[in-house]
Design an enzyme around this catalytic site. Structure first.
Site, PDB file in Angstrom:
ATOM      1  N   MET A  96       0.842  -1.196   0.000  1.00  0.00           N
ATOM      2  CA  MET A  96       0.000   0.000   0.000  1.00  0.00           C
ATOM      3  C   MET A  96       0.874   1.242   0.000  1.00  0.00           C
ATOM      4  O   MET A  96       1.751   1.388   0.855  1.00  0.00           O
ATOM      5  CB  MET A  96      -0.895   0.019   1.239  1.00  0.00           C
ATOM      6  CG  MET A  96      -1.917  -1.089   1.286  1.00  0.00           C
ATOM      7  SD  MET A  96      -2.703  -1.189   2.927  1.00  0.00           S
ATOM      8  CE  MET A  96      -1.475  -2.135   3.816  1.00  0.00           C
ATOM      9  N   GLY A 184       1.154   4.019   4.618  1.00  0.00           N
ATOM     10  CA  GLY A 184       1.993   3.183   3.771  1.00  0.00           C
ATOM     11  C   GLY A 184       2.507   1.926   4.440  1.00  0.00           C
ATOM     12  O   GLY A 184       3.150   1.994   5.479  1.00  0.00           O
ATOM     13  N   SER A 185       2.254   0.751   3.882  1.00  0.00           N
ATOM     14  CA  SER A 185       2.645  -0.491   4.522  1.00  0.00           C
ATOM     15  C   SER A 185       2.320  -1.673   3.617  1.00  0.00           C
ATOM     16  O   SER A 185       2.201  -1.508   2.413  1.00  0.00           O
ATOM     17  CB  SER A 185       1.942  -0.629   5.872  1.00  0.00           C
ATOM     18  OG  SER A 185       0.599  -0.234   5.742  1.00  0.00           O
ATOM     19  N   ARG A 186       2.139  -2.857   4.228  1.00  0.00           N
ATOM     20  CA  ARG A 186       1.951  -4.068   3.429  1.00  0.00           C
ATOM     21  C   ARG A 186       1.062  -5.056   4.176  1.00  0.00           C
ATOM     22  O   ARG A 186       1.012  -5.069   5.401  1.00  0.00           O
ATOM     23  CB  ARG A 186       3.327  -4.687   3.171  1.00  0.00           C
ATOM     24  CG  ARG A 186       3.315  -5.916   2.294  1.00  0.00           C
ATOM     25  CD  ARG A 186       4.735  -6.332   2.017  1.00  0.00           C
ATOM     26  NE  ARG A 186       5.013  -7.695   2.389  1.00  0.00           N
ATOM     27  CZ  ARG A 186       6.222  -8.243   2.385  1.00  0.00           C
ATOM     28  NH1 ARG A 186       7.259  -7.521   2.058  1.00  0.00           N
ATOM     29  NH2 ARG A 186       6.375  -9.492   2.726  1.00  0.00           N
TER      30      ARG A 186
END
Length: 217
Positions: A96, A184-186
């Protein structure tokens, strides 16, 4: 479109900072203050955009695995899931960006049977080791197809706060919210080896809507 409940503190701080900086700019720079105020206004608007909650029609799913987040599929591979499953599984990872909707949704329907928070590092979210070394949460659901599915929120270099609302024993509904990650990340999803993977690397996903895989009943 409404704002997510996690936005409250961030928006209060952003509003105060914007008001103070804008006031100082107007006082000291007068007409040249626009050179500071206009970029700040854009950033201020992006904060609201980040916390948006889009209206989405979530359907009922049994065999389907639904994209848990908005983002881009960056990994599909067979791995050893060592925390809960302790066996080989297919890992699907979705990255993301800060501009994506950051609501985290259940990928499958069933019952929550495990959850755990892990403090950790803040490697960039697309780094393969971020799945085991970064700050993260792990959730497992026993699906309606009698499979155990693990999914993991992973903090990135920018993301420094993971929130998840589910508890063991809760009912999971595919596409419905269970958490949120800031900036923001995963998300990693670990699926049985015989799962039919529908997505491919590079696909853009829409959380709660797109089908990324299908499990055998």
């Amino acid at each position: 479109m409404k704002l997510h409940k996690e936005s409250k503190g961030t928006i209060i701080v952003a509003s105060l900072l914007f008001a103070v900086i804008a006031a100082l700019a107007i006082y000291f720079l007068e007409m040249w203050s626009l050179l500071i105020i206009v970029p700040l206004l854009v950033i201020y608007g992006l904060v609201f955009w980040f916390f948006r909650v889009p209206n989405r029609d979530i359907l009922d799913h049994t065999e389907n695995v639904i994209a848990p987040v908005d983002g881009k599929v960056v990994m599909i591979k067979e791995v050893e899931e060592t925390e809960f499953l302790k066996e080989r599984a297919i890992q699907v990872s979705i990255f993301m960006s800060p501009l994506n909707v950051h609501i985290c949704r259940f990928p499958v329907s069933g019952n929550v049977i495990y959850k755990k928070y892990h403090p950790g590092k803040y490697l960039v979210a697309w780094h393969e080791k971020s799945s085991t070394e970064n700050e993260r949460t792990t959730v497992a659901v026993e699906s309606m197809t009698n499979h155990k599915v693990v999914f993991r929120q992973i903090a990135g270099y920018v993301a420094r706060r993971i929130v998840f609302y589910c508890n063991e024993g809760d009912t999971a509904k595919a596409g419905h919210e269970f958490g949120f990650i800031k900036f923001g990340s995963r998300m990693d999803i670990f699926l049985p080896l015989d799962t039919e993977i529908i997505c491919k690397i590079g696909d853009k996903t829409k959380g709660g809507i797109d089908v990324i895989a299908r499990m055998k009943d």
